[in-house]
Write a protein that holds these residues in place. Structure first.
Motif, PDB file in Angstrom:
ATOM      1  N   ILE A 204      20.205 -74.430 -44.605  1.00 39.94           N
ATOM      2  CA  ILE A 204      20.714 -75.673 -44.945  1.00 39.94           C
ATOM      3  C   ILE A 204      21.156 -76.304 -43.784  1.00 39.94           C
ATOM      4  O   ILE A 204      20.829 -77.567 -43.414  1.00 39.94           O
ATOM      5  CB  ILE A 204      21.530 -76.097 -46.377  1.00 39.94           C
ATOM      6  N   ASP A 205      22.195 -75.970 -43.317  1.00 46.10           N
ATOM      7  CA  ASP A 205      23.302 -76.369 -42.164  1.00 46.10           C
ATOM      8  C   ASP A 205      22.028 -76.768 -41.070  1.00 46.10           C
ATOM      9  O   ASP A 205      21.966 -77.720 -40.531  1.00 46.10           O
ATOM     10  CB  ASP A 205      23.988 -75.472 -41.723  1.00 46.10           C
ATOM     11  N   LEU A 206      21.498 -75.797 -40.759  1.00 51.48           N
ATOM     12  CA  LEU A 206      20.394 -75.531 -39.655  1.00 51.48           C
ATOM     13  C   LEU A 206      19.413 -76.790 -39.916  1.00 51.48           C
ATOM     14  O   LEU A 206      19.100 -77.502 -38.817  1.00 51.48           O
ATOM     15  CB  LEU A 206      19.837 -74.290 -39.396  1.00 51.48           C
ATOM     16  N   GLY A 207      18.874 -76.986 -41.006  1.00 51.42           N
ATOM     17  CA  GLY A 207      17.772 -77.989 -41.223  1.00 51.42           C
ATOM     18  C   GLY A 207      18.095 -79.265 -41.167  1.00 51.42           C
ATOM     19  O   GLY A 207      17.697 -80.129 -40.431  1.00 51.42           O
ATOM     20  N   VAL A 208      19.536 -79.479 -41.698  1.00 47.87           N
ATOM     21  CA  VAL A 208      19.976 -80.741 -41.572  1.00 47.87           C
ATOM     22  C   VAL A 208      20.254 -81.312 -39.941  1.00 47.87           C
ATOM     23  O   VAL A 208      19.900 -82.370 -39.535  1.00 47.87           O
ATOM     24  CB  VAL A 208      21.262 -81.083 -42.166  1.00 47.87           C
ATOM     25  N   GLU A 209      20.747 -80.334 -39.379  1.00 51.45           N
ATOM     26  CA  GLU A 209      21.259 -80.189 -37.769  1.00 51.45           C
ATOM     27  C   GLU A 209      19.805 -80.533 -37.114  1.00 51.45           C
ATOM     28  O   GLU A 209      19.571 -81.779 -36.422  1.00 51.45           O
ATOM     29  CB  GLU A 209      21.566 -79.117 -37.300  1.00 51.45           C
ATOM     30  N   LEU A 210      18.735 -80.150 -37.413  1.00 51.79           N
ATOM     31  CA  LEU A 210      17.347 -80.271 -36.807  1.00 51.79           C
ATOM     32  C   LEU A 210      16.707 -81.634 -37.145  1.00 51.79           C
ATOM     33  O   LEU A 210      16.214 -82.305 -36.360  1.00 51.79           O
ATOM     34  CB  LEU A 210      16.364 -79.305 -37.314  1.00 51.79           C
ATOM     35  N   LEU A 211      16.986 -81.859 -38.589  1.00 49.70           N
ATOM     36  CA  LEU A 211      16.627 -83.410 -39.130  1.00 49.70           C
ATOM     37  C   LEU A 211      17.426 -84.365 -38.129  1.00 49.70           C
ATOM     38  O   LEU A 211      16.639 -85.519 -37.814  1.00 49.70           O
ATOM     39  CB  LEU A 211      16.980 -83.564 -40.252  1.00 49.70           C
ATOM     40  N   LYS A 212      18.603 -84.234 -37.988  1.00 49.56           N
ATOM     41  CA  LYS A 212      19.384 -85.269 -37.082  1.00 49.56           C
ATOM     42  C   LYS A 212      18.649 -85.239 -35.731  1.00 49.56           C
ATOM     43  O   LYS A 212      18.727 -86.511 -35.489  1.00 49.56           O
ATOM     44  CB  LYS A 212      20.865 -85.003 -37.219  1.00 49.56           C
ATOM     45  N   LYS A 213      18.471 -84.062 -35.120  1.00 49.23           N
ATOM     46  CA  LYS A 213      17.875 -84.254 -33.648  1.00 49.23           C
ATOM     47  C   LYS A 213      16.647 -84.906 -33.870  1.00 49.23           C
ATOM     48  O   LYS A 213      16.199 -85.646 -32.935  1.00 49.23           O
ATOM     49  CB  LYS A 213      17.678 -82.597 -33.341  1.00 49.23           C
ATOM     50  N   ALA A 214      15.821 -84.653 -34.920  1.00 50.59           N
ATOM     51  CA  ALA A 214      14.522 -85.124 -34.915  1.00 50.59           C
ATOM     52  C   ALA A 214      14.409 -86.751 -35.068  1.00 50.59           C
ATOM     53  O   ALA A 214      13.816 -87.392 -34.573  1.00 50.59           O
ATOM     54  CB  ALA A 214      13.595 -84.487 -36.040  1.00 50.59           C
TER      55      ALA A 214
END
Lengths: 480, 480
Positions: A447-457
């Motif tokens: 979940i952490d990684l997913g949200v970080e990647l979404l932020k980046k995206a």
């Protein structure tokens, strides 16, 4: 092969990393044909992962033909031509190797948590059921009585619905049941009121019988029940406990209003209570059918609460629908696995079902709280979070000037898969794109990684390209 | 409880005798509350039966509340009031204890052999599948590709049908598939030709969409295909390999005639190949779809060949039906257990499926030969045996002056349950009653006893009473 040690990284699932590592060892010739691999247990111990994780990785390698199991002797490397890895015409294998190119984190809404599944207990019961003489026959047309009794007991305890085994019909999915039920309802009704936005799968089942639709608008604040008065239909399909997809619940006043409406009109309400087990902020609200079941057709299923792949669902029918249904379908075979039914009956009777629901409510509550906190931390006021009180997914409305399609494609290019909601809407359009995020199967780290990647995206880089028309939309079946 | 020794008799199933004995020990107080029962293994050894048999008996006692299992400690007797045995309002328990009053031998046609089921292998594979991440999601709408590929391979090898995974749709039963398929077919067809007598379940599914029926007469010598010319419909439902229920097969000439007929008419044939695996006298005939599949919809299932309770079936669709089906049902969830699909794919891929079919063909061949010999020995020319070349049941036509109802009731009063065939007939009536006898689940001893009891029931005593109207007919759902 004794000294193959490698380090697992954060991010992608561990079984997948193990699978990738071994695959590349074999492809590069680091491990040679007929070499023995470390045992499931050795590998699990040396990598500090569960045996399930290493087993899953090995199973994948076996399925793709890289290695073979030889019973107690262990796992051995197969002879494979290096070329095979580039030019493989087997579509199954193709699909499997395509895993690599899939996003790292998939916020899918169509899976459940695997880590807390009561594997041993379920297996033991399923294995017992398979020894019964009773398992070697066709099942009862309306489902096994032992399971219908357990469901009746559960519905009373947890949803306040007073019913008995005889009024319960077991089916394999909400859609299959709606197709069969529609055959009865279409004798009396030509149209149906559905929520907008609402569950597209139910609409498909109603279209099977060519029902006409009237739409009941649902906003983030709830359904607009005042509109029911102007509608012509006397049949209504609703998801009162956790509106699909908005996530709002009907208050007790609204529930009473619906009951009054349906009694005045002499119609029926189809109450789809598909994931009422998982409410995190308050106690689950009682079902509509608990207030007055005379004109309520109640639907429930085990897909969210237990395992979607079991294909186990049920409905509670009021008279005279029940009699008509029993008459009409008396000579239809059940479409639901007899073995799954008998195992679930045992599982419920033993008390394991209640334990499972309690456990999963805590597991999912922890995941959703974490997801909400991460989203708030990274996105702040850029997003509105919708429907975090219950269910196995939430919605985020983005206050950015981007289309739903752009948001999904942009996320995908950064390694995150998220889902659209536009397919749920009919006339009641939203001002900003709303994205669906499922979390049930992901770990806290994922979940952490997913949200970080979404932020980046979505907001991470200033010079983001504007939306492109390339690549087309996601196919609808991927978006469930 | 150490010295409880009793003798098992021939006749009723052994697990049932063990169950009855222990039940009466407990009811009479011969075994007292909290006494420990012999272990599954001890009891099996001392009675010379399999552990499955003793386990089944104990499971039944547990289900009814007489005893409880305490894990490794073993099984213990519960505290029960003697009155409980007379006045029990629990319908489930009632049903279970009603076992005692059921006929000793049940020639049912809706079960399969349990003794030769590959229990360990299937369990092992099912248990593995449950550890895969892939099992914790919804399945593909048209079935899992891994299974569709295995089915395609099997159909080519064993039925001569050339197809590919993409043209196969997996469903949960023949009826469920016919209901969905009918949704496509009714766009072009208003009527369908069905065999008379023929499978009532298929007729029910066609009635779901209000197809009109034309009937193709089937006699003991075969179907009267010459009548097809005068019929109006271009759609035909047939069971060419083992006509249901008569048991005749279409010759290659007849098959070619059908293919010619359907091509000339630009219609479709629905070929239901429901139990083609079990042909005892010659090699299985190739499927209609192997001659020319352009206008043949091929249906198969795992109910007879493996386990009816799995609810696993499939169809092979020709273009353009396939495209229409895929378009129409793209947003419908599969109604078939994902776990069963993945396990069956593994089972087929490993070669166990072919081994199972070979083994069961021998098992069933032995049973049917024995049954035929016993029937001939006891009944001589009083009966004609129909359809003994294949399948899991046979028919007997009785040259006696009795009605079907009398024969069934008389058998029942002597402890044998046999089944009617009148429900399969529409216009094409038979001159003498025909009785259906299933043998798949019975042991050789049970078959012997069953035939003896039938002899006693039907011709054994000179002063048999004439038919009575009492007791009513069997309900139709019991007669499958």
């Amino acid at each position: 092969m004794k000294n193959t040690i490698f380090v697992l990284e954060e991010g992608s699932p561990k079984y997948q990393q193990i699978y990738e590592k071994f695959k590349s060892f074999i492809e590069r010739g680091d491990i040679r044909p007929n070499d023995r691999l470390p045992s499931i247990r050795q590998l699990a111990d040396s990598l500090h992962v569960s045996r399930n994780t290493t087993l899953t990785a090995y199973e994948q390698l076996v399925a793709e033909g890289y290695i073979r199991g030889e019973g107690r002797k262990g796992y051995f490397v197969n002879e494979v031509e290096p070329l095979l890895f580039q030019e493989n015409e087997n579509p199954h294998r193709k699909k499997q190797t395509a895993l690599k190119k899939m996003p790292v984190i998939n916020f899918r809404g169509d899976a459940v948590d695997q880590a807390h599944f009561p594997l041993k207990i379920w297996r033991r019961m399923a294995n017992q059921v398979l020894t019964w003489q009773d398992s070697f026959r066709y099942g009862e047309p309306f489902g096994e009585e032992v399971l219908r009794e357990q469901i009746a007991k559960y519905l009373f305890q947890s949803r306040g619905v007073k019913t008995n085994a005889n009024a319960i019909i077991i089916g394999s999915s909400t859609q299959q049941m709606l197709v069969y039920l529609g055959q009865i309802l279409k004798e009396e009704f030509q149209s149906i009121i559905v929520e907008d936005p609402g569950y597209d799968g139910a609409r498909e089942a109603f279209q099977f019988h060519r029902f006409e639709f009237e739409t009941l608008p649902v906003h983030e604040t709830g359904a607009d029940l005042s509109q029911l008065k102007q509608m012509n239909s006397r049949l209504l399909y609703v998801t009162p406990s956790h509106q699909s997809p908005i996530g709002v619940s009907l208050s007790i006043q609204q529930r009473q209003m619906l009951i009054q409406w349906v009694n005045e009109r002499c119609g029926y309400i189809i109450e789809d209570d598909y994931d009422s087990e998982f409410r995190y902020t308050q106690k689950p609200f009682p079902a509509l059918a608990s207030i007055d079941a005379a004109r309520v057709i109640y639907l429930g299923n085990f897909s969210k609460s237990f395992l979607p792949g079991l294909r186990l669902a049920y409905m509670v029918l009021p008279e005279p629908i029940l009699s008509q249904y029993q008459k009409h379908f008396a000579y239809f075979e059940s479409s639901t696995s007899l073995l799954s039914q008998l195992t679930m009956a045992k599982f419920m009777e033993s008390g394991e079902w209640n334990r499972h629901i309690k456990r999963m409510r805590l597991v999912y509550k922890r995941k959703v709280s974490h997801l909400v906190a991460e989203l708030r931390k990274h996105f702040g006021p850029t997003i509105t979070i919708i429907g975090e009180q219950s269910g196995l997914y939430l919605l985020i409305k983005l206050h950015l000037n981007h289309s739903e399609e752009w948001l999904i494609q942009r996320a995908s290019s950064c390694g995150v898969k998220v889902y659209p909601t536009s397919l749920y809407f009919m006339n009641n359009h939203t001002d900003r794109p709303i994205i669906k995020i499922g979390f049930s199967h992901l770990s806290i780290d994922e979940i952490d990684l997913g949200v970080e990647l979404l932020k980046k995206a979505w907001v991470g880089e200033k010079d983001i390209e504007t939306p492109t028309a390339k690549g087309g939309g996601l196919s609808r079946s991927e978006n469930l």
